[in-house]
Write an enzyme that holds these catalytic residues in place. Structure first.
Site, mmCIF file in Angstrom:
data_model
loop_
_atom_site.group_PDB
_atom_site.id
_atom_site.type_symbol
_atom_site.label_atom_id
_atom_site.label_comp_id
_atom_site.label_asym_id
_atom_site.label_seq_id
_atom_site.Cartn_x
_atom_site.Cartn_y
_atom_site.Cartn_z
ATOM 1 N N SER A 162 35.127 -18.435 15.635
ATOM 2 C CA SER A 162 33.716 -18.568 15.608
ATOM 3 C C SER A 162 33.519 -20.222 15.572
ATOM 4 C CB SER A 162 32.959 -17.807 14.694
ATOM 5 O OG SER A 162 31.750 -17.689 15.114
ATOM 6 N N ASP A 172 31.781 -9.929 22.305
ATOM 7 C CA ASP A 172 31.002 -10.850 22.210
ATOM 8 C C ASP A 172 29.820 -11.256 23.045
ATOM 9 O OD1 ASP A 172 31.846 -12.823 20.171
ATOM 10 O OD2 ASP A 172 33.728 -13.023 21.337
ATOM 11 N N HIS A 207 32.836 -9.533 17.900
ATOM 12 C CA HIS A 207 33.142 -10.979 17.425
ATOM 13 C C HIS A 207 33.702 -11.012 16.050
ATOM 14 C CE1 HIS A 207 31.656 -15.058 17.225
ATOM 15 N NE2 HIS A 207 31.431 -14.945 15.884
#
Length: 274
Positions: A144, A225, A257
């Site tokens: 991320s 995602d 995610h």
């Protein structure tokens, strides 16, 4: 509002609702790190600079040879939460295969400025290269916001650091590579980036031409995602490829995610294997 949705990873998971998934993620990574620290030989809180968060944790291979590769893990948390102390969960499967795992701390917002975070991660790698000559080959792994910071490392001019880390590979997981859309979302409330800062720190805008010894890059993205995260991963991998980098895009099925990175604690997980 659409950007807020697309840059809120917790809204896109089919597993858990948005209010519980982040707490669950923090609990999983913290517990995994605790297990790793209990079972692996470690050196914790090694300062690479003078700041409170400018510290590294090293998880050493079970049977270290004379030299060994290191996976350097850069945590996510939208540049404003998490720490290296939640970042050792991926160590057990790797140390059992002779790989050291290094978790990097950096200043998070609002104290940390985006320019500072990028510089800190670069400095941590220069420190590793100087202080640990037994490390042969560094493999960056970021998740991320950490994938963004790892990608910024790829555009570093190392001449100003007087050392060139031997970066052999980069695994960029569910990252953000163009910060401009972030300016229009809640994420920037803590970061307080100007457009100039966002542009200066967007890997998408600073893709250097690949040199002959350029590392291999794996851009990984989760099936669940958001469409924006998926778009950013595709466009950044295309930009790297266009600049001559050796890059592959891995689209991981059945994960979101959060568990896309949590599962690195499992030996059999595809990304762990790769």
């Amino acid at each position: 509002q659409a950007l807020e949705d697309h840059y809120s990873p917790s809204r896109w998971s089919p597993r858990l609702d948005r209010d519980t998934i982040i707490d669950a993620h923090l609990a999983v990574t913290a517990a995994g790190t605790e297990r790793a620290r209990a079972s692996v030989q470690t050196l914790l809180h090694i300062p690479y600079g003078s700041g409170d968060r400018e510290k590294l944790d090293i998880y050493f291979p079970t049977d270290p040879s004379e030299t060994f590769p290191a996976l350097v893990y850069i945590h996510g948390g939208y540049w404003q939460c998490m720490s290296k102390d939640d970042s050792g969960f991926a160590a057990p499967p790797l140390v059992s295969q002779g790989v050291a795992v290094v978790a990097v701390g950096y200043d998070i917002a609002p104290e940390g400025h985006m320019d500072t975070m990028v510089l800190q991660v670069r400095r941590s790698l220069a420190f590793l290269a100087e202080q640990y000559p037994r490390i042969r080959g560094i493999y960056l792994c970021g998740h991320s916001a950490g994938a963004h910071l790892a990608a910024m490392v790829l555009s570093t001019d190392w001449t100003e650091f007087q050392v060139v880390p031997d970066i052999k590979g980069a695994v960029l997981v569910s990252g953000v590579y163009d910060l401009e859309p972030i300016l229009h979302t809640y994420v920037n409330d803590a970061l307080n980036m100007s457009r100039e800062v966002a542009q200066r720190n967007s890997p998408m805008r600073h893709v250097p031409p690949a040199v002959p010894a350029a590392c291999e890059v794996l851009v990984a993205v989760a099936q669940h995602d958001s469409p924006e995260f998926r778009r950013q991963s595709q466009e950044y991998s295309q930009a790297l490829r266009a600049a001559g980098w050796s890059v592959s895009l891995l689209d991981l099925a059945g994960v979101d995610h959060f568990d896309v990175i949590e599962k690195l604690s499992e030996d059999s997980y595809l990304l762990t294997q790769v």
